[in-house]
Scaffold this motif. Structure first.
Motif, PDB file in Angstrom:
ATOM      1  N   ILE A  53       0.821  -1.210   0.000  1.00 24.26           N
ATOM      2  CA  ILE A  53       0.000   0.000   0.000  1.00 24.26           C
ATOM      3  C   ILE A  53       0.856   1.260   0.000  1.00 24.26           C
ATOM      4  N   ILE A  54       1.868   1.316   0.864  1.00 27.93           N
ATOM      5  CA  ILE A  54       2.668   2.541   0.930  1.00 27.93           C
ATOM      6  C   ILE A  54       3.521   2.715  -0.324  1.00 27.93           C
ATOM      7  N   ASN A  55       3.872   1.609  -0.972  1.00 28.86           N
ATOM      8  CA  ASN A  55       4.620   1.724  -2.223  1.00 28.86           C
ATOM      9  C   ASN A  55       3.728   2.105  -3.396  1.00 28.86           C
ATOM     10  N   ASN A  56       2.427   2.117  -3.162  1.00 26.78           N
ATOM     11  CA  ASN A  56       1.466   2.535  -4.188  1.00 26.78           C
ATOM     12  C   ASN A  56       0.800   3.851  -3.800  1.00 26.78           C
ATOM     13  N   ILE A  61      -7.509  -0.850   2.081  1.00 30.87           N
ATOM     14  CA  ILE A  61      -6.627  -0.175   3.038  1.00 30.87           C
ATOM     15  C   ILE A  61      -7.231  -0.145   4.430  1.00 30.87           C
ATOM     16  N   LYS A  62      -8.522   0.108   4.524  1.00 31.03           N
ATOM     17  CA  LYS A  62      -9.178   0.201   5.831  1.00 31.03           C
ATOM     18  C   LYS A  62      -9.041  -1.100   6.619  1.00 31.03           C
ATOM     19  N   THR A  63      -9.167  -2.231   5.929  1.00 30.15           N
ATOM     20  CA  THR A  63      -9.046  -3.520   6.608  1.00 30.15           C
ATOM     21  C   THR A  63      -7.629  -3.730   7.129  1.00 30.15           C
ATOM     22  N   VAL A  64      -6.632  -3.422   6.313  1.00 34.46           N
ATOM     23  CA  VAL A  64      -5.237  -3.570   6.730  1.00 34.46           C
ATOM     24  C   VAL A  64      -4.949  -2.673   7.932  1.00 34.46           C
ATOM     25  N   SER A  65      -5.444  -1.442   7.870  1.00 35.79           N
ATOM     26  CA  SER A  65      -5.236  -0.498   8.972  1.00 35.79           C
ATOM     27  C   SER A  65      -5.894  -1.007  10.251  1.00 35.79           C
ATOM     28  N   ALA A  66      -7.109  -1.519  10.136  1.00 36.94           N
ATOM     29  CA  ALA A  66      -7.829  -2.032  11.303  1.00 36.94           C
ATOM     30  C   ALA A  66      -7.128  -3.249  11.891  1.00 36.94           C
ATOM     31  N   GLU A  67      -6.626  -4.127  11.020  1.00 34.45           N
ATOM     32  CA  GLU A  67      -5.918  -5.319  11.481  1.00 34.45           C
ATOM     33  C   GLU A  67      -4.619  -4.942  12.188  1.00 34.45           C
ATOM     34  N   LEU A  98      -0.036   5.745  10.622  1.00 38.50           N
ATOM     35  CA  LEU A  98      -0.299   7.085  10.108  1.00 38.50           C
ATOM     36  C   LEU A  98      -0.262   7.086   8.575  1.00 38.50           C
ATOM     37  N   THR A  99       0.725   6.405   8.016  1.00 40.48           N
ATOM     38  CA  THR A  99       0.862   6.365   6.555  1.00 40.48           C
ATOM     39  C   THR A  99      -0.331   5.676   5.906  1.00 40.48           C
ATOM     40  N   LEU A 100      -0.852   4.635   6.535  1.00 35.90           N
ATOM     41  CA  LEU A 100      -2.026   3.949   6.005  1.00 35.90           C
ATOM     42  C   LEU A 100      -3.246   4.870   6.004  1.00 35.90           C
ATOM     43  N   LYS A 101      -3.367   5.715   7.016  1.00 33.79           N
ATOM     44  CA  LYS A 101      -4.475   6.679   7.054  1.00 33.79           C
ATOM     45  C   LYS A 101      -4.373   7.653   5.883  1.00 33.79           C
TER      46      LYS A 101
END
Length: 213
Positions: free
Chosen positions: A140-143, A156-162, A188-191
């Motif tokens: 995700i961060i590389n994209n 992304i929301k699922t990964v962040s929640a996990e 923070l980066t995922l948000k």
């Protein structure tokens, strides 16, 4: 003498009524079609505007791709100016006000830390659920600029929640303090990635706009 009764109701054709009904139905369909076209046009305008803003972000903060980006207060502020985050979200994401989440380097450096932690966990605890979370988070961060989409970058929301759930569990106790700090930076980066995610609009249309810019 027989009587002949003329029934005008029976003899009068219903063509006019039928024609009126057909015309009325056509008007409703035309109105629906017009409303749909107007909605699509408005959606296209919004997507075009969003694509333009993302392009400006790319030019200002992504000249060397996501690896060269640091989530700085200036970057957060620009997201707010472009309407990607609200006033409330600005307060939450303002890294200048949170030393715990203040990034220590670029996303490229963060990605290397993720790889290092993943390698350690794979060697020591191959069944650890954090390994899969880190794999998806790294994609995700590389994209972040939309240049490397893949099935791993979609939710992304699922990964962040996990990730947040893992860090709130006893499993996180095995992480070193530096690794926990890195997890805060990753969260923070995922948000940020979620706010820039084309799926918040229409990825297919947005990507088509970006391909021409």
């Amino acid at each position: 003498m027989s009587m002949q009764i003329n029934n005008p109701t029976l003899l009068t054709p219903t063509t006019n009524n039928d024609s009126t009904k057909v015309q009325s139905t056509a008007n409703v369909e035309n109105k629906g079609s017009t409303d749909e076209k107007a909605a699509n046009k408005e959606s296209d305008i919004k997507l075009s505007s969003r694509a333009h803003k993302i392009q400006m972000l790319n030019e200002e903060f992504f000249p060397g791709g996501p690896a060269s980006v640091a989530i700085t207060p200036g970057f957060i502020q620009r997201l707010h100016e472009y309407g990607f985050i609200s006033d409330t979200e600005l307060e939450k994401l303002d890294v200048a006000k949170s030393e715990e989440q203040k990034p220590s380097g670029t996303l490229g450096e963060l990605s290397k830390k993720i790889d290092s932690l993943s390698d350690r966990l794979t060697s020591e605890s191959p069944d650890d659920s954090l390994i899969g979370i880190l794999t998806r988070a790294d994609a995700i961060i590389n994209n972040l600029d939309g240049s490397k989409p893949s099935p791993l970058t979609g939710d992304i929301k699922t990964v962040s929640a996990e990730l947040n759930a893992y860090m709130g569990s006893s499993d996180a106790d095995k992480l070193a303090d530096a690794e926990k700090k890195m997890m805060d930076e990753l969260s923070l980066t995922l948000k940020i990635a979620d706010k820039l995610n084309p799926n918040n609009a229409s990825s297919q249309k947005l990507n088509s706009y970006l391909s021409f810019m």
